[in-house]
Structure formats: structure tokens, C-alpha cells
Write a protein that holds these residues in place. Structure first.
Motif, PDB file in Angstrom:
ATOM      1  N   ASP A 125       0.806  -1.218   0.000  1.00 29.05           N
ATOM      2  CA  ASP A 125       0.000   0.000   0.000  1.00 29.05           C
ATOM      3  C   ASP A 125       0.842   1.272   0.000  1.00 29.05           C
ATOM      4  O   ASP A 125       0.371   2.326  -0.426  1.00 29.05           O
ATOM      5  CB  ASP A 125      -0.932   0.014   1.219  1.00 29.05           C
ATOM      6  CG  ASP A 125      -2.028  -1.029   1.128  1.00 29.05           C
ATOM      7  OD1 ASP A 125      -2.285  -1.510   0.005  1.00 29.05           O
ATOM      8  OD2 ASP A 125      -2.614  -1.364   2.172  1.00 29.05           O
ATOM      9  N   ASP A 126       2.091   1.187   0.463  1.00 32.09           N
ATOM     10  CA  ASP A 126       2.939   2.383   0.502  1.00 32.09           C
ATOM     11  C   ASP A 126       3.813   2.505  -0.749  1.00 32.09           C
ATOM     12  O   ASP A 126       4.729   3.328  -0.798  1.00 32.09           O
ATOM     13  CB  ASP A 126       3.806   2.400   1.754  1.00 32.09           C
ATOM     14  CG  ASP A 126       4.720   1.191   1.865  1.00 32.09           C
ATOM     15  OD1 ASP A 126       4.466   0.189   1.171  1.00 32.09           O
ATOM     16  OD2 ASP A 126       5.673   1.250   2.664  1.00 32.09           O
ATOM     17  N   ASP A 128       4.656   3.915  -4.228  1.00 27.57           N
ATOM     18  CA  ASP A 128       4.290   5.143  -4.939  1.00 27.57           C
ATOM     19  C   ASP A 128       4.080   4.901  -6.420  1.00 27.57           C
ATOM     20  O   ASP A 128       3.191   5.493  -7.041  1.00 27.57           O
ATOM     21  CB  ASP A 128       5.400   6.198  -4.781  1.00 27.57           C
ATOM     22  CG  ASP A 128       5.691   6.516  -3.339  1.00 27.57           C
ATOM     23  OD1 ASP A 128       4.765   6.916  -2.629  1.00 27.57           O
ATOM     24  OD2 ASP A 128       6.861   6.348  -2.934  1.00 27.57           O
ATOM     25  N   GLY A 156      -4.468   0.628  -6.481  1.00 31.44           N
ATOM     26  CA  GLY A 156      -4.716   1.382  -5.260  1.00 31.44           C
ATOM     27  C   GLY A 156      -4.256   2.816  -5.430  1.00 31.44           C
ATOM     28  O   GLY A 156      -4.587   3.477  -6.418  1.00 31.44           O
ATOM     29  N   ASN A 157      -3.434   3.291  -4.512  1.00 32.29           N
ATOM     30  CA  ASN A 157      -2.966   4.677  -4.564  1.00 32.29           C
ATOM     31  C   ASN A 157      -1.746   4.863  -5.456  1.00 32.29           C
ATOM     32  O   ASN A 157      -1.355   5.991  -5.758  1.00 32.29           O
ATOM     33  CB  ASN A 157      -2.631   5.161  -3.141  1.00 32.29           C
ATOM     34  CG  ASN A 157      -2.402   6.660  -3.094  1.00 32.29           C
ATOM     35  OD1 ASN A 157      -3.244   7.430  -3.554  1.00 32.29           O
ATOM     36  ND2 ASN A 157      -1.280   7.078  -2.530  1.00 32.29           N
ATOM     37  N   ALA A 158      -1.137   3.777  -5.857  1.00 33.91           N
ATOM     38  CA  ALA A 158       0.076   3.889  -6.678  1.00 33.91           C
ATOM     39  C   ALA A 158      -0.250   4.390  -8.079  1.00 33.91           C
ATOM     40  O   ALA A 158      -1.377   4.257  -8.567  1.00 33.91           O
ATOM     41  CB  ALA A 158       0.775   2.531  -6.763  1.00 33.91           C
ATOM     42  N   ASP A 179      -0.648   5.922 -16.016  1.00 31.89           N
ATOM     43  CA  ASP A 179      -0.488   7.325 -15.609  1.00 31.89           C
ATOM     44  C   ASP A 179       0.697   8.007 -16.278  1.00 31.89           C
ATOM     45  O   ASP A 179       0.683   9.231 -16.450  1.00 31.89           O
ATOM     46  CB  ASP A 179      -0.316   7.406 -14.086  1.00 31.89           C
ATOM     47  CG  ASP A 179      -1.540   6.908 -13.347  1.00 31.89           C
ATOM     48  OD1 ASP A 179      -2.570   7.598 -13.391  1.00 31.89           O
ATOM     49  OD2 ASP A 179      -1.462   5.819 -12.742  1.00 31.89           O
ATOM     50  N   ARG A 203      -4.021  12.430 -13.105  1.00 32.75           N
ATOM     51  CA  ARG A 203      -3.722  11.913 -11.766  1.00 32.75           C
ATOM     52  C   ARG A 203      -2.237  12.055 -11.442  1.00 32.75           C
ATOM     53  O   ARG A 203      -1.866  12.428 -10.323  1.00 32.75           O
ATOM     54  CB  ARG A 203      -4.145  10.437 -11.693  1.00 32.75           C
ATOM     55  CG  ARG A 203      -4.219   9.876 -10.291  1.00 32.75           C
ATOM     56  CD  ARG A 203      -4.963   8.551 -10.270  1.00 32.75           C
ATOM     57  NE  ARG A 203      -4.138   7.450 -10.705  1.00 32.75           N
ATOM     58  CZ  ARG A 203      -3.828   6.398  -9.927  1.00 32.75           C
ATOM     59  NH1 ARG A 203      -4.282   6.345  -8.678  1.00 32.75           N
ATOM     60  NH2 ARG A 203      -3.101   5.409 -10.398  1.00 32.75           N
ATOM     61  N   ARG A 207      -0.477  14.452  -8.580  1.00 28.66           N
ATOM     62  CA  ARG A 207       0.416  13.871  -7.571  1.00 28.66           C
ATOM     63  C   ARG A 207       1.726  14.638  -7.465  1.00 28.66           C
ATOM     64  O   ARG A 207       2.178  14.971  -6.363  1.00 28.66           O
ATOM     65  CB  ARG A 207       0.678  12.399  -7.917  1.00 28.66           C
ATOM     66  CG  ARG A 207       1.546  11.639  -6.911  1.00 28.66           C
ATOM     67  CD  ARG A 207       0.799  11.348  -5.616  1.00 28.66           C
ATOM     68  NE  ARG A 207      -0.428  10.621  -5.877  1.00 28.66           N
ATOM     69  CZ  ARG A 207      -0.510   9.291  -6.035  1.00 28.66           C
ATOM     70  NH1 ARG A 207       0.587   8.552  -5.932  1.00 28.66           N
ATOM     71  NH2 ARG A 207      -1.672   8.707  -6.254  1.00 28.66           N
TER      72      ARG A 207
END
Length: 353
Positions: A125-126, A128, A156-158, A179, A203, A207
Motif C-alpha cells: 500500500d505504501d 508510490d 490502489g494509490n500507486a 499514468d 492523476r 500527484r
């Protein structure tokens, strides 16, 4: 001489005239903060969108090389770590560059004929940035749209970053499924080395603006602020951008280019599978590259083929990395004419069938 080297590769014959025009029209000394240059950048970006189907809300940057893109993405969009999925030398080098700046970055290798299970990819989850090499020049493998979409759907957030160095400009890419896309121009664009493109989604822009990394001259934030006025934050490769503009103006839309290269690749793979002493390096048709064709054989035979081809006016690409001794590579780029491949097939059919 026909060159099938996969990079730097053959340039369009028209580049000779473009270079003369650039000199005669004063582009080699044009001020890069003036209206003439900003007009060129604006038109080049518009042509990139039109000819390559780049979405209107994606932002285009100009850099010096795909290698610089690796570094910039780590500096500006990777505060913690990135995850790299790779099958060959260039994907692994990207991981090495990332680890030099972000030691927590990790990766997973996979085989030439393999498609990894997307659901078991070990990024957390961490993470990037998740990084894929869409077309691995070193071993002639390619990740198809469906695989990239499956990775995108579990990010997810990446953010998803795609190295498309030997495919951008040659095949039709679905930009909205990632992205960041980037490539150098010395392959499928048929131009000299020294310029790269980076294409970023809304996105990704949001970021890097949030992270606001400004510790480097080539940070994405600094580049973005200048590109709002169609400028670069450093003295740019004006000649490279001019040549790209001319090539884009003269070439067919990407849909037609893609179909031509796909048809040519299919014929070449069929020929090498059935009619020569060499065989495709990549056995799985689902993982074979459209724009770089790898052939394998005993090292002595590989050397003989390359030597005899050169004597007949054809430069074949060397193998690379793990496959250096027992393979060679053949570029299937738009700038190389059909007549070159007809001569190549005749050469193999006569001497190495």
C-alpha cells in the motif's frame, strides 16, 4: 545499407532534408524563450495528440532520454519506493536506478514466455509507483494492453509508469490505462537520439504538484510550470523537437502505422518459425514484441549470420545482456522500408534456410 539495429535505429530518409531546412530556416539558433519556439512546441504537442491519439487531458513533456525519465520519476513521484516488473535488462536497469535513489524499491523478474499473475504481484500500500517495461528491447518481449489494464485495476494509490521506448510511435497504445508513458525518439520515431517524450495523466500531474519536489533542475514541477507557456525549464533540444514536428506532420496516423507493423511482424515471425536455421527467441506469441524481433541460435551461427548480412548491406542488431551471444535482434520500425525486409527474407531463404 539497411540497418535493423533496434536503437539507435534507422532514421527516415527525409531527415536529410529536414536537417537542411532546419539550418536554412534558422532553427539551430532560435531563442528558446521566444514566440517562434513556443509556437513550435505548441504545434508539436498538437501533432503528437492527433497522430498518436494522446488524450487531450494528458500532459506532454520533452526530456533528453528514457534514462532521464527513469531518474525524474524517482525524484519527483517516488517519495518512498517503487515496484518494478521486468523480463529483461532495461527493466532491471530501471529498478537499479530507482534503488540508487530510493533503496526500498523492489522488483520481480519474469520469463520471456511468461505472463505473471497480476493478483499476486508483491507491491504494498505504501508503493508510490508501479513500473512496467511495455516493450523490452533487450529480449523482444511485449506486454499487451489487457495485461497493463489488469495491473492498472489493482494499483490502489500507486501510479502506473510505462517505459514504451521501442514501441511508442510504432504501435497503438491505450494511454488511459496508465499514468505515465515515456520513450526516446531513436527507435519507432525514426529520428536521431537525444530527445524523449513523457506523457502524464491528470492523476500523475496532481500527484507531483502535491509532492512539489523542487530539488532538481529537471523536477516535474519545474517542467510543468514552464510547459504551461510551451517552454522547457532548461535549454531544450530545439533541433530534436523540430525534427519530431516534421516527422509527425509527414507520417500516417498511428492506427495505420500499427497495422502495417503488425502485418509485417506476423509475416516475419511465420517465416522465421518455419524456414530458417534460427528461431524466434520468444516462443510464446502472446509475449512477442511487434517492433523488435529476436532470433536465437548457436553463437557461431549467430556470428556467421550477422557477418554475412553485413557483407550484403544489412546490419542486424546484436543480442543484449543474458542473450548477447546466442541471439540477434531485428527492428520492425516505421522508418525501415518494406524493401529492406524483402531483402532480409531473401538473404535468410538463400543462405540460412
Amino acid at each position: 545499407m539497411y540497418t535493423f539495429n533496434p536503437g539507435p535505429s534507422a532514421v527516415y530518409p527525409a531527415v536529410r532534408q529536414y536537417l537542411t531546412d532546419a539550418f536554412d530556416e534558422g532553427w539551430l539558433s532560435v531563442p528558446h524563450r521566444g514566440e517562434r519556439f513556443t509556437g513550435l512546441v505548441r504545434q508539436t504537442v498538437a501533432d503528437l495528440r492527433a497522430k498518436l491519439n494522446i488524450p487531450q487531458d494528458y500532459t506532454v513533456f520533452f526530456l533528453s532520454s528514457a534514462t532521464e525519465c527513469w531518474e525524474v520519476l524517482t525524484q519527483s513521484l517516488t517519495p518512498t519506493k517503487s515496484f518494478h516488473l521486468y523480463s529483461g535488462a532495461f527493466g532491471e536497469k530501471w529498478l537499479d536506478y530507482a534503488r540508487a535513489l530510493r533503496p526500498a524499491s523492489s522488483g520481480q523478474a519474469f520469463g520471456l514466455d511468461e505472463l505473471p499473475n497480476v493478483h499476486t504481484l508483491p507491491f504494498t500500500d505504501d508503493t508510490d509507483l508501479v513500473c512496467l517495461t511495455q516493450n523490452e528491447t533487450s529480449n523482444a518481449t511485449q506486454l499487451r494492453d489487457g495485461f497493463i489494464l489488469n495491473v492498472f485495476n489493482r494499483l490502489g494509490n500507486a501510479l502506473l509508469a510505462i517505459d514504451a521506448t521501442s514501441s511508442l510511435g510504432g504501435i497503438q497504445l491505450k494511454y488511459i490505462k496508465a499514468d505515465i508513458w515515456f520513450a526516446s525518439v531513436q527507435k519507432a520515431f525514426g529520428l536521431p537520439a537525444g530527445l524523449a517524450l513523457m506523457v502524464l495523466s491528470p492523476r500523475a500531474v496532481a500527484r507531483f504538484r502535491h509532492l512539489n519536489e523542487r530539488a532538481h533542475y529537471n523536477s516535474l514541477t519545474a517542467q510543468y510550470e514552464k510547459m504551461l507557456n510551451w517552454q522547457t525549464n532548461y535549454t531544450p533540444n530545439v533541433l530534436g523537437i523540430y525534427l519530431l514536428s516534421r516527422v509527425l506532420h509527414d507520417r500516417a496516423p498511428i492506427k495505420a502505422v500499427h497495422q502495417h507493423l503488425q502485418d509485417r511482424a506476423t509475416k516475419l515471425y511465420d517465416f522465421f518459425e518455419s524456414a530458417t536455421q534460427l528461431s524466434p527467441l520468444v516462443q510464446n506469441p502472446e509475449t512477442r514484441s511487434t517492433t523488435v524481433i529476436g532470433l536465437q541460435g548457436p553463437p557461431a551461427l549467430i556470428d556467421e549470420v550477422k557477418r554475412n548480412a553485413l557483407a550484403q548491406g544489412m546490419q542486424l542488431g546484436n543480442g543484449y545482456g543474458t542473450w548477447k551471444a546466442n541471439s540477434l535482434r531485428i527492428a520492425n520500425f516505421p522508418a525501415i522500408p518494406d524493401a529492406a525486409y524483402e531483402k532480409l527474407v531473401q538473404f535468410f531463404a538463400k543462405d540460412f534456410a
